[in-house]
Design a protein around this motif. Structure first.
Motif, PDB file in Angstrom:
ATOM      1  N   ALA A   1       5.686  -4.253   9.609  1.00 20.84           N
ATOM      2  CA  ALA A   1       5.947  -5.533   8.929  1.00 20.84           C
ATOM      3  C   ALA A   1       5.124  -5.658   7.652  1.00 20.84           C
ATOM      4  O   ALA A   1       5.482  -6.400   6.742  1.00 20.84           O
ATOM      5  CB  ALA A   1       5.599  -6.698   9.860  1.00 20.84           C
ATOM      6  N   HIS A   2       3.988  -4.929   7.618  1.00 25.10           N
ATOM      7  CA  HIS A   2       2.997  -5.106   6.545  1.00 25.10           C
ATOM      8  C   HIS A   2       2.926  -3.870   5.651  1.00 25.10           C
ATOM      9  O   HIS A   2       3.085  -2.748   6.132  1.00 25.10           O
ATOM     10  CB  HIS A   2       1.618  -5.374   7.155  1.00 25.10           C
ATOM     11  CG  HIS A   2       1.625  -6.494   8.153  1.00 25.10           C
ATOM     12  ND1 HIS A   2       1.819  -6.273   9.500  1.00 25.10           N
ATOM     13  CD2 HIS A   2       1.528  -7.837   7.991  1.00 25.10           C
ATOM     14  CE1 HIS A   2       1.803  -7.448  10.140  1.00 25.10           C
ATOM     15  NE2 HIS A   2       1.638  -8.412   9.251  1.00 25.10           N
ATOM     16  N   ALA A   3       2.631  -4.104   4.384  1.00 20.67           N
ATOM     17  CA  ALA A   3       2.590  -2.989   3.435  1.00 20.67           C
ATOM     18  C   ALA A   3       1.375  -2.088   3.649  1.00 20.67           C
ATOM     19  O   ALA A   3       1.451  -0.877   3.409  1.00 20.67           O
ATOM     20  CB  ALA A   3       2.603  -3.533   2.005  1.00 20.67           C
TER      21      ALA A   3
ATOM     22  N   ARG B   1       7.735  -7.032   5.374  1.00 23.59           N
ATOM     23  CA  ARG B   1       8.033  -8.439   5.119  1.00 23.59           C
ATOM     24  C   ARG B   1       6.780  -9.284   4.955  1.00 23.59           C
ATOM     25  O   ARG B   1       6.832 -10.510   5.006  1.00 23.59           O
ATOM     26  CB  ARG B   1       8.945  -8.997   6.230  1.00 23.59           C
ATOM     27  CG  ARG B   1       8.416  -8.799   7.645  1.00 23.59           C
ATOM     28  CD  ARG B   1       9.534  -9.007   8.660  1.00 23.59           C
ATOM     29  NE  ARG B   1       9.066  -8.996  10.031  1.00 23.59           N
ATOM     30  CZ  ARG B   1       8.882  -7.902  10.769  1.00 23.59           C
ATOM     31  NH1 ARG B   1       9.107  -6.708  10.252  1.00 23.59           N
ATOM     32  NH2 ARG B   1       8.463  -7.997  12.015  1.00 23.59           N
ATOM     33  N   SER B   2       5.630  -8.632   4.751  1.00 24.14           N
ATOM     34  CA  SER B   2       4.388  -9.365   4.513  1.00 24.14           C
ATOM     35  C   SER B   2       3.436  -8.487   3.713  1.00 24.14           C
ATOM     36  O   SER B   2       3.178  -7.342   4.090  1.00 24.14           O
ATOM     37  CB  SER B   2       3.758  -9.729   5.861  1.00 24.14           C
ATOM     38  OG  SER B   2       2.493 -10.321   5.669  1.00 24.14           O
ATOM     39  N   MET B   3       2.954  -9.026   2.570  1.00 26.43           N
ATOM     40  CA  MET B   3       2.030  -8.251   1.727  1.00 26.43           C
ATOM     41  C   MET B   3       1.304  -9.172   0.757  1.00 26.43           C
ATOM     42  O   MET B   3       1.693 -10.325   0.560  1.00 26.43           O
ATOM     43  CB  MET B   3       2.797  -7.183   0.944  1.00 26.43           C
ATOM     44  CG  MET B   3       3.827  -7.756  -0.022  1.00 26.43           C
ATOM     45  SD  MET B   3       4.863  -6.485  -0.793  1.00 26.43           S
ATOM     46  CE  MET B   3       3.723  -5.775  -1.982  1.00 26.43           C
ATOM     47  N   ASP B   4       0.258  -8.624   0.165  1.00 22.44           N
ATOM     48  CA  ASP B   4      -0.454  -9.351  -0.880  1.00 22.44           C
ATOM     49  C   ASP B   4       0.151  -8.955  -2.222  1.00 22.44           C
ATOM     50  O   ASP B   4       0.603  -7.823  -2.401  1.00 22.44           O
ATOM     51  CB  ASP B   4      -1.935  -8.954  -0.837  1.00 22.44           C
ATOM     52  CG  ASP B   4      -2.758  -9.802  -1.793  1.00 22.44           C
ATOM     53  OD1 ASP B   4      -3.161 -10.904  -1.381  1.00 22.44           O
ATOM     54  OD2 ASP B   4      -2.984  -9.374  -2.932  1.00 22.44           O
ATOM     55  N   VAL B   5       0.154  -9.901  -3.164  1.00 21.45           N
ATOM     56  CA  VAL B   5       0.758  -9.624  -4.468  1.00 21.45           C
ATOM     57  C   VAL B   5       0.097  -8.423  -5.151  1.00 21.45           C
ATOM     58  O   VAL B   5       0.755  -7.650  -5.858  1.00 21.45           O
ATOM     59  CB  VAL B   5       0.730 -10.890  -5.366  1.00 21.45           C
ATOM     60  CG1 VAL B   5      -0.707 -11.301  -5.705  1.00 21.45           C
ATOM     61  CG2 VAL B   5       1.566 -10.699  -6.621  1.00 21.45           C
TER      62      VAL B   5
ATOM     63  N   GLU C   1      -0.723  -5.711  -3.854  1.00 16.47           N
ATOM     64  CA  GLU C   1      -0.186  -4.453  -3.332  1.00 16.47           C
ATOM     65  C   GLU C   1       1.029  -3.970  -4.123  1.00 16.47           C
ATOM     66  O   GLU C   1       1.411  -2.807  -4.045  1.00 16.47           O
ATOM     67  CB  GLU C   1       0.143  -4.598  -1.833  1.00 16.47           C
ATOM     68  CG  GLU C   1      -1.108  -4.834  -0.991  1.00 16.47           C
ATOM     69  CD  GLU C   1      -0.812  -4.994   0.498  1.00 16.47           C
ATOM     70  OE1 GLU C   1      -0.509  -6.134   0.900  1.00 16.47           O
ATOM     71  OE2 GLU C   1      -0.869  -4.004   1.234  1.00 16.47           O
ATOM     72  N   LYS C   2       1.616  -4.892  -4.895  1.00 22.93           N
ATOM     73  CA  LYS C   2       2.750  -4.493  -5.744  1.00 22.93           C
ATOM     74  C   LYS C   2       2.361  -3.428  -6.765  1.00 22.93           C
ATOM     75  O   LYS C   2       3.192  -2.629  -7.191  1.00 22.93           O
ATOM     76  CB  LYS C   2       3.298  -5.715  -6.493  1.00 22.93           C
ATOM     77  CG  LYS C   2       4.146  -6.626  -5.625  1.00 22.93           C
ATOM     78  CD  LYS C   2       4.525  -7.908  -6.342  1.00 22.93           C
ATOM     79  CE  LYS C   2       5.605  -7.666  -7.381  1.00 22.93           C
ATOM     80  NZ  LYS C   2       6.038  -8.953  -7.995  1.00 22.93           N
ATOM     81  N   THR C   3       1.076  -3.408  -7.144  1.00 20.33           N
ATOM     82  CA  THR C   3       0.631  -2.429  -8.149  1.00 20.33           C
ATOM     83  C   THR C   3       0.577  -1.014  -7.562  1.00 20.33           C
ATOM     84  O   THR C   3       0.578  -0.033  -8.287  1.00 20.33           O
ATOM     85  CB  THR C   3      -0.765  -2.792  -8.701  1.00 20.33           C
ATOM     86  OG1 THR C   3      -1.699  -2.804  -7.614  1.00 20.33           O
ATOM     87  CG2 THR C   3      -0.756  -4.162  -9.368  1.00 20.33           C
ATOM     88  N   VAL C   4       0.516  -0.923  -6.237  1.00 20.78           N
ATOM     89  CA  VAL C   4       0.449   0.385  -5.566  1.00 20.78           C
ATOM     90  C   VAL C   4       1.827   0.783  -5.035  1.00 20.78           C
ATOM     91  O   VAL C   4       2.197   1.954  -5.026  1.00 20.78           O
ATOM     92  CB  VAL C   4      -0.566   0.344  -4.401  1.00 20.78           C
ATOM     93  CG1 VAL C   4      -0.591   1.664  -3.644  1.00 20.78           C
ATOM     94  CG2 VAL C   4      -1.966  -0.005  -4.916  1.00 20.78           C
ATOM     95  N   MET C   5       2.589  -0.198  -4.601  1.00 15.84           N
ATOM     96  CA  MET C   5       3.865   0.037  -3.935  1.00 15.84           C
ATOM     97  C   MET C   5       4.895   0.721  -4.831  1.00 15.84           C
ATOM     98  O   MET C   5       5.008   0.387  -6.009  1.00 15.84           O
ATOM     99  CB  MET C   5       4.396  -1.319  -3.462  1.00 15.84           C
ATOM    100  CG  MET C   5       5.713  -1.257  -2.722  1.00 15.84           C
ATOM    101  SD  MET C   5       6.099  -2.904  -2.042  1.00 15.84           S
ATOM    102  CE  MET C   5       5.356  -2.751  -0.415  1.00 15.84           C
ATOM    103  N   ASP C   6       5.649   1.663  -4.263  1.00 21.02           N
ATOM    104  CA  ASP C   6       6.777   2.271  -4.967  1.00 21.02           C
ATOM    105  C   ASP C   6       8.053   1.542  -4.512  1.00 21.02           C
ATOM    106  O   ASP C   6       8.557   1.779  -3.410  1.00 21.02           O
ATOM    107  CB  ASP C   6       6.840   3.765  -4.617  1.00 21.02           C
ATOM    108  CG  ASP C   6       7.953   4.485  -5.373  1.00 21.02           C
ATOM    109  OD1 ASP C   6       8.867   3.800  -5.910  1.00 21.02           O
ATOM    110  OD2 ASP C   6       7.921   5.735  -5.412  1.00 21.02           O
ATOM    111  N   ASP C   7       8.567   0.673  -5.363  1.00 20.62           N
ATOM    112  CA  ASP C   7       9.749  -0.144  -5.021  1.00 20.62           C
ATOM    113  C   ASP C   7      10.928   0.690  -4.545  1.00 20.62           C
ATOM    114  O   ASP C   7      11.677   0.289  -3.662  1.00 20.62           O
ATOM    115  CB  ASP C   7      10.227  -0.928  -6.256  1.00 20.62           C
ATOM    116  CG  ASP C   7       9.310  -2.091  -6.554  1.00 20.62           C
ATOM    117  OD1 ASP C   7       8.489  -2.415  -5.672  1.00 20.62           O
ATOM    118  OD2 ASP C   7       9.423  -2.660  -7.655  1.00 20.62           O
TER     119      ASP C   7
END
Ligand SMILES: [Mn+2]
Length: 312
Positions: free
Chosen positions: A132-134, A166-170, A172-178
């Protein structure tokens, strides 16, 4: 004294030398942020496994006959860093023995150690992260080995694919590969995600499965439940396809936080583990048939009678 075996299988199938599968329990819960109790996960999982039917209808197999060796739990817990290192070394030791290595946690920080071991042993590793979490924070509460950081390292040095998020800190978007993230709200309305995710995988795949990926309606016993999760049959459909199309090299299952009043989650975890083994080995012939197992059981019993007079 009789040693406990995985799911109460006969000793014949539980010996390290002949078992194809190794199960490593890691009852660790040092960094969880809300409800504690993932340290009780392995015991609840093993108890439920003992009460489970060992014939899998779907694959028409009894995968325990491939041999499942239950090793002593990794209990190092003086710090999350030393725990991760102990898991890393233990997992690597059994991969080197050519075993199919599986790990049951414990909270998700244990996976930093499991993934590190598989990534060192297998080239071009894909990490399939179902959660559920990044879990993409580089560090959290002063540690790089917190459960909130479970796949940060994997994001830097493996082909990381995230499913069910479906749950993450904003941040984490800098690390995440969309491109390689499958959000639960998208999965709910688009069933092409399974093929898309599999297309992005290299051949060698390690699966890290956080049980909170499931919907809390079927998996309430987890530390941080999130609404809108995966259901049973869609999860199995996806996993079966991954096992059939890719070389799954091992997996871990984490974050079972048992509740003494509701055992259904423990049984779901036990069944999930067994299903994953059944998919992995569905085309392998068991080396020992029932008759062989019966004979050696019989011989073992007789031997111990001769060796142990105290039993009379
Ligand atoms: Mn999670």
């Amino acid at each position: 004294m009789k040693t406990k075996t995985y799911a109460g299988i006969p000793e014949e199938f539980a010996k390290l030398e002949s078992a194809k599968i190794v199960l490593i329990p890691v009852p660790y819960d040092g960094t969880s942020t809300w409800q504690k109790g993932a340290d009780k996960g392995p015991e609840a999982f093993l108890n439920a496994s003992e009460n489970m039917e060992l014939y899998d209808i779907e694959t028409d197999t009894e995968v325990y006959k491939q041999g499942v060796h239950l090793v002593d739990a990794v209990t190092e817990n003086s710090s999350s860093e030393t725990m991760v290192e102990a898991v890393h070394q233990t997992v690597k030791r059994y991969i080197k023995k050519n075993k199919f290595v599986t790990i049951f946690g414990g909270e998700h920080s244990i996976s930093i150690g499991t993934i590190r071991a598989f990534n060192e042993m297998y080239p071009s590793l894909t990490v399939l992260h179902i959660d559920a979490h990044a879990d993409l924070r580089e560090s959290y509460k002063g540690s790089k080995c917190n459960h909130a950081c479970a796949v940060y390292e994997a994001s830097q040095n493996t082909n990381l694919i995230q499913v069910g998020i479906r749950s993450m800190d904003v941040m984490e978007k800098t690390v995440m590969d969309d491109e390689k993230t499958y959000f639960a709200h998208d999965m709910a309305i688009d069933d092409t995600w399974m093929d898309a995710a599999i297309d992005q995988m290299t051949d060698n795949v390690f699966i890290t499965f956080d049980l909170d990926a499931f919907d809390p309606s079927i998996m309430p016993s987890t530390g941080t439940p999130e609404p809108g999760g995966l259901l049973w049959y869609e999860t199995l459909e996806f996993l079966k396809q991954v096992f059939e199309e890719k070389n799954v090299v091992g997996f871990d299952i984490v974050e079972l936080c048992p509740n003494s009043k509701d055992k259904s989650s423990d049984f779901l975890a036990a069944k999930l583990y067994y299903k994953m083994l059944s998919y992995k080995f569905q085309n392998d012939e068991a080396e020992d048939d029932y008759n062989n197992a019966f004979d050696s059981d019989y011989i073992n019993k007789n031997n111990s009678k001769h060796n142990d007079g105290d039993d009379y």
